[in-house]
Design a protein around this motif. Structure first.
Motif, mmCIF file in Angstrom:
data_model
loop_
_atom_site.group_PDB
_atom_site.id
_atom_site.type_symbol
_atom_site.label_atom_id
_atom_site.label_comp_id
_atom_site.label_asym_id
_atom_site.label_seq_id
_atom_site.Cartn_x
_atom_site.Cartn_y
_atom_site.Cartn_z
ATOM 1 N N THR A 1 0.827 -1.205 0.000
ATOM 2 C CA THR A 1 0.000 0.000 0.000
ATOM 3 C C THR A 1 0.860 1.254 0.000
ATOM 4 N N LEU A 2 1.934 1.245 0.784
ATOM 5 C CA LEU A 2 2.838 2.402 0.827
ATOM 6 C C LEU A 2 3.474 2.644 -0.536
ATOM 7 N N VAL A 3 3.824 1.558 -1.223
ATOM 8 C CA VAL A 3 4.384 1.702 -2.580
ATOM 9 C C VAL A 3 3.334 2.295 -3.520
ATOM 10 N N LEU A 4 2.097 1.809 -3.401
ATOM 11 C CA LEU A 4 1.017 2.309 -4.259
ATOM 12 C C LEU A 4 0.705 3.771 -3.979
ATOM 13 N N ILE A 5 0.862 4.198 -2.716
ATOM 14 C CA ILE A 5 0.630 5.604 -2.393
ATOM 15 C C ILE A 5 1.586 6.484 -3.194
ATOM 16 N N ILE A 6 2.848 6.056 -3.264
ATOM 17 C CA ILE A 6 3.854 6.828 -3.998
ATOM 18 C C ILE A 6 3.535 6.874 -5.483
ATOM 19 N N ILE A 7 3.036 5.745 -6.019
ATOM 20 C CA ILE A 7 2.779 5.665 -7.468
ATOM 21 C C ILE A 7 1.411 6.240 -7.829
ATOM 22 N N LEU A 8 0.363 5.762 -7.134
ATOM 23 C CA LEU A 8 -0.998 6.146 -7.512
ATOM 24 C C LEU A 8 -1.422 7.502 -6.973
ATOM 25 N N GLY A 9 -0.883 7.874 -5.795
ATOM 26 C CA GLY A 9 -1.313 9.105 -5.148
ATOM 27 C C GLY A 9 -1.279 10.322 -6.067
ATOM 28 N N PRO A 10 -0.114 10.629 -6.650
ATOM 29 C CA PRO A 10 -0.044 11.803 -7.532
ATOM 30 C C PRO A 10 -0.959 11.702 -8.754
ATOM 31 N N ILE A 11 -1.102 10.482 -9.296
ATOM 32 C CA ILE A 11 -1.936 10.308 -10.495
ATOM 33 C C ILE A 11 -3.406 10.559 -10.159
ATOM 34 N N ILE A 12 -3.861 10.012 -9.018
ATOM 35 C CA ILE A 12 -5.250 10.240 -8.606
ATOM 36 C C ILE A 12 -5.513 11.726 -8.419
ATOM 37 N N PHE A 13 -4.570 12.432 -7.783
ATOM 38 C CA PHE A 13 -4.756 13.870 -7.524
ATOM 39 C C PHE A 13 -4.795 14.662 -8.828
ATOM 40 N N MET A 14 -3.956 14.286 -9.773
ATOM 41 C CA MET A 14 -3.941 15.017 -11.055
ATOM 42 C C MET A 14 -5.227 14.784 -11.842
ATOM 43 N N GLY B 1 -8.092 16.403 -5.025
ATOM 44 C CA GLY B 1 -8.754 16.072 -3.771
ATOM 45 C C GLY B 1 -7.972 14.998 -3.040
ATOM 46 N N PRO B 2 -8.501 14.477 -1.944
ATOM 47 C CA PRO B 2 -7.802 13.436 -1.182
ATOM 48 C C PRO B 2 -7.587 12.181 -2.021
ATOM 49 N N ILE B 3 -6.447 11.517 -1.803
ATOM 50 C CA ILE B 3 -6.197 10.278 -2.555
ATOM 51 C C ILE B 3 -6.874 9.085 -1.885
ATOM 52 N N PHE B 4 -7.283 9.271 -0.630
ATOM 53 C CA PHE B 4 -7.989 8.202 0.082
ATOM 54 C C PHE B 4 -9.475 8.540 0.193
ATOM 55 N N PHE B 5 -10.281 7.492 0.193
ATOM 56 C CA PHE B 5 -11.715 7.628 0.405
ATOM 57 C C PHE B 5 -12.067 6.818 1.644
ATOM 58 N N SER B 6 -12.736 7.434 2.583
ATOM 59 C CA SER B 6 -13.151 6.711 3.778
ATOM 60 C C SER B 6 -14.674 6.742 3.876
ATOM 61 N N GLN B 7 -15.217 5.683 4.400
ATOM 62 C CA GLN B 7 -16.670 5.554 4.494
ATOM 63 C C GLN B 7 -17.030 4.698 5.705
ATOM 64 N N ILE B 8 -18.077 5.086 6.394
ATOM 65 C CA ILE B 8 -18.541 4.298 7.528
ATOM 66 C C ILE B 8 -19.229 3.041 7.005
ATOM 67 N N ARG B 9 -18.727 1.905 7.437
ATOM 68 C CA ARG B 9 -19.315 0.619 7.067
ATOM 69 C C ARG B 9 -19.786 -0.096 8.333
ATOM 70 N N VAL B 10 -20.607 -1.109 8.135
ATOM 71 C CA VAL B 10 -21.139 -1.890 9.252
ATOM 72 C C VAL B 10 -20.415 -3.225 9.296
ATOM 73 N N GLY B 11 -19.792 -3.500 10.443
ATOM 74 C CA GLY B 11 -19.014 -4.720 10.592
ATOM 75 C C GLY B 11 -19.717 -5.759 11.435
ATOM 76 N N ARG B 12 -18.928 -6.528 12.144
ATOM 77 C CA ARG B 12 -19.434 -7.666 12.901
ATOM 78 C C ARG B 12 -20.493 -7.242 13.916
ATOM 79 N N ASN B 13 -21.647 -7.891 13.833
ATOM 80 C CA ASN B 13 -22.759 -7.679 14.760
ATOM 81 C C ASN B 13 -23.235 -6.230 14.808
ATOM 82 N N GLY B 14 -23.064 -5.498 13.700
ATOM 83 C CA GLY B 14 -23.578 -4.139 13.631
ATOM 84 C C GLY B 14 -22.602 -3.071 14.073
ATOM 85 N N LYS B 15 -21.383 -3.440 14.448
ATOM 86 C CA LYS B 15 -20.392 -2.444 14.864
ATOM 87 C C LYS B 15 -19.948 -1.617 13.663
#
Length: 483
Positions: A291-304, A308-322
């Motif tokens: 992932t760290l290697v991909l950040i170096i390679i993909l990060g700049p390309i995604i931004f260009m 915006g942010p190169i990461f996307f975060s989203q609230i998901r529902v895990g085990r037993n509704g957590k």
């Protein structure tokens, strides 16, 4: 869900660490008493012994279950187990010296003195630590327990669980089955449901396990039990009646001071849990490096391509509704979530329980040309090759996810789940899983997804996880995107 059949030591990691510290202190003190104020770690033979005895300590705990029921043991029982533990560690240390043929060079007085000091010190520490844990028992821990009982015994049940809360449950709510008391508070615990709404409440909230306790001579109604069973949570029933639940596992154990029949989709040993977590940690570390290697390679390309942010975060529902925050490389434009509502009519999954499109214009680089030709770009590439999923290895290391499991739904998807759908949340979500390697791009029927996920939970084993991981690699190499 998975019910862990514990050998008693994994859930008491604090005891293990304290025991290892006590052993190391005893080793150091014994050396000083025998040889004076010198550094034993500067001598190879003693330094390697200091390392080996910690390994021996863990082996004794693991293979001889010397921490099993540690909170339930009295003073005499604790002392006898401590002596047994010390003797086993000493025997392993002697065997080590015999194996490396250095027994003559190692002080026998130091070895025996270490055992005696260790026995006294660790016994005192265990007793003191247990007294502190008894106080914490009433406060509860991270595992959420939901109680289903009747109005005439509810006080007795809550007091019993709190007084004998060896599992460190946090009582998340009560359902009174024989009358409507929703909204009231009993012994500081909210009554959140009745017999008709208990299963619905469990689906809506984060609940790990359910305890059903009815007065002697009464049984939990079959329709209520069946509804609770459909949610996928582990159910403990005070023994009065054995339910016929084909396809489920049942074991007899203790909960508080009750003997209960625990019904669950599957149960695993502590060793299996350890193996799965070790596999997750190893895979997570390797994945994070990539992932760290991909950040170096993909990060700049995604931004260009899409500032915006190169990461996307989203609230998901895990085990037993957590709920937890899941990470991805951003493969969509910044307004993707807002535009999702406009595209719901094109969702291939008509029940709305998951969202799938053949060509998603929200993906970075995807566009329809004037002549109707569909052009793909960077976003499609990283999604098709599953590169966008690599940041989830951080979720694996955190413990929110596993390498193999069921895919975590979004909050809006989860809120539409029926009882039978919730069973797929009975295990920790994974980066890959059964239905992903079964041809996810061709599966649009959510009921089929649930079927594959529950099949995975019911048949789970470490070997199955390894097979799924190997299939995932194979599918990724072919470019079919299994993650």
């Amino acid at each position: 869900m998975y019910r862990r059949v514990s050998s008693g030591w994994l859930k008491h990691l604090d005891f293990i660490l304290l025991d290892m510290l006590c052993l190391q202190f005893s080793f150091l003190l014994a050396y000083i008493l025998r040889h004076g104020w010198h550094n034993p770690y500067g001598i190879p033979l003693y330094r390697y012994m200091a390392i080996f005895i910690e390994f021996a300590d863990i082996c004794v705990i693991f293979f001889f279950s010397t921490l099993k029921n540690v909170l339930k043991r009295g003073y005499y029982k604790e002392f006898s187990i401590t002596v047994k533990h010390m003797v086993l560690v000493e025997l392993l240390a002697m065997f080590y010296l015999f194996t490396i043929q250095e027994g003559q060079a190692y002080s026998r007085v130091t070895l025996y003195m270490m055992g005696l000091i260790y026995m006294v010190v660790t016994y005192g520490v265990r007793i003191s630590w247990k007294k502190m844990l008894y106080k914490r028992m009433k406060q509860g821990g991270k595992r959420k327990l939901f109680i289903v009982t009747t109005s005439d015994i509810v006080h007795k049940v809550t007091e019993s669980i709190r007084s004998n809360n060896y599992e460190m449950f946090d009582i998340a709510g009560i359902a009174i089955a024989d009358r409507s008391m929703t909204g009231q508070t009993i012994d500081g615990i909210a009554v959140t449901a009745d017999a008709d709404t208990a299963a619905e409440y469990i689906c809506r909230e984060w609940i790990d396990e359910v305890f059903i306790s009815f007065p002697d001579g009464e049984n939990c109604p079959d329709d209520l039990f069946d509804k609770l069973l459909e949610t996928g949570v582990t159910i403990h029933t005070k023994i009065a009646k054995v339910h016929d639940v084909r396809g489920r596992r049942e074991i007899v154990e203790r909960l508080g001071n009750y003997t209960v029949l625990t019904t669950t989709m599957n149960y695993v040993s502590t060793k299996q849990i350890v193996y799965k977590r070790l596999l997750d940690i190893f895979g997570g570390l390797v994945g994070c490096i990539f992932t760290l290697v991909l950040i170096i390679i993909l990060g700049p390309i995604i931004f260009m391509k899409s500032p915006g942010p190169i990461f996307f975060s989203q609230i998901r529902v895990g085990r037993n509704g957590k709920r937890f925050k899941m990470y991805k490389f951003r493969s969509m434009y910044m307004d993707a979530e807002e535009r999702k509502k406009e595209l719901l009519e094109q969702n291939k999954s008509q029940d709305g329980l998951m969202f799938k499109m053949d060509f998603d214009p929200r993906v970075i680089g995807n566009k329809i040309l004037p002549d109707g030709t569909k052009k793909t770009g960077l976003g499609d590439f990283i999604r098709r090759t599953s590169l966008d999923e690599f940041p989830q290895f951080f979720n694996v290391l955190k413990g929110d996810m596993s390498l193999v499991g069921t895919r975590p739904p979004t909050v809006d998807e989860w809120e539409q789940y029926e009882l039978r759908h919730r069973a797929r949340l009975a295990t920790k979500p994974g980066i890959t899983g059964m239905w992903q390697v079964s041809g996810r791009s061709n599966i649009t029927d959510f009921e089929e997804v649930v079927k594959l996920d529950t099949e995975y939970i019911n048949q789970w084993s470490i070997g199955q996880d390894i097979k799924i991981l190997l299939k995932t690699v194979k599918v990724m190499v072919k470019g079919e995107g299994a993650m």
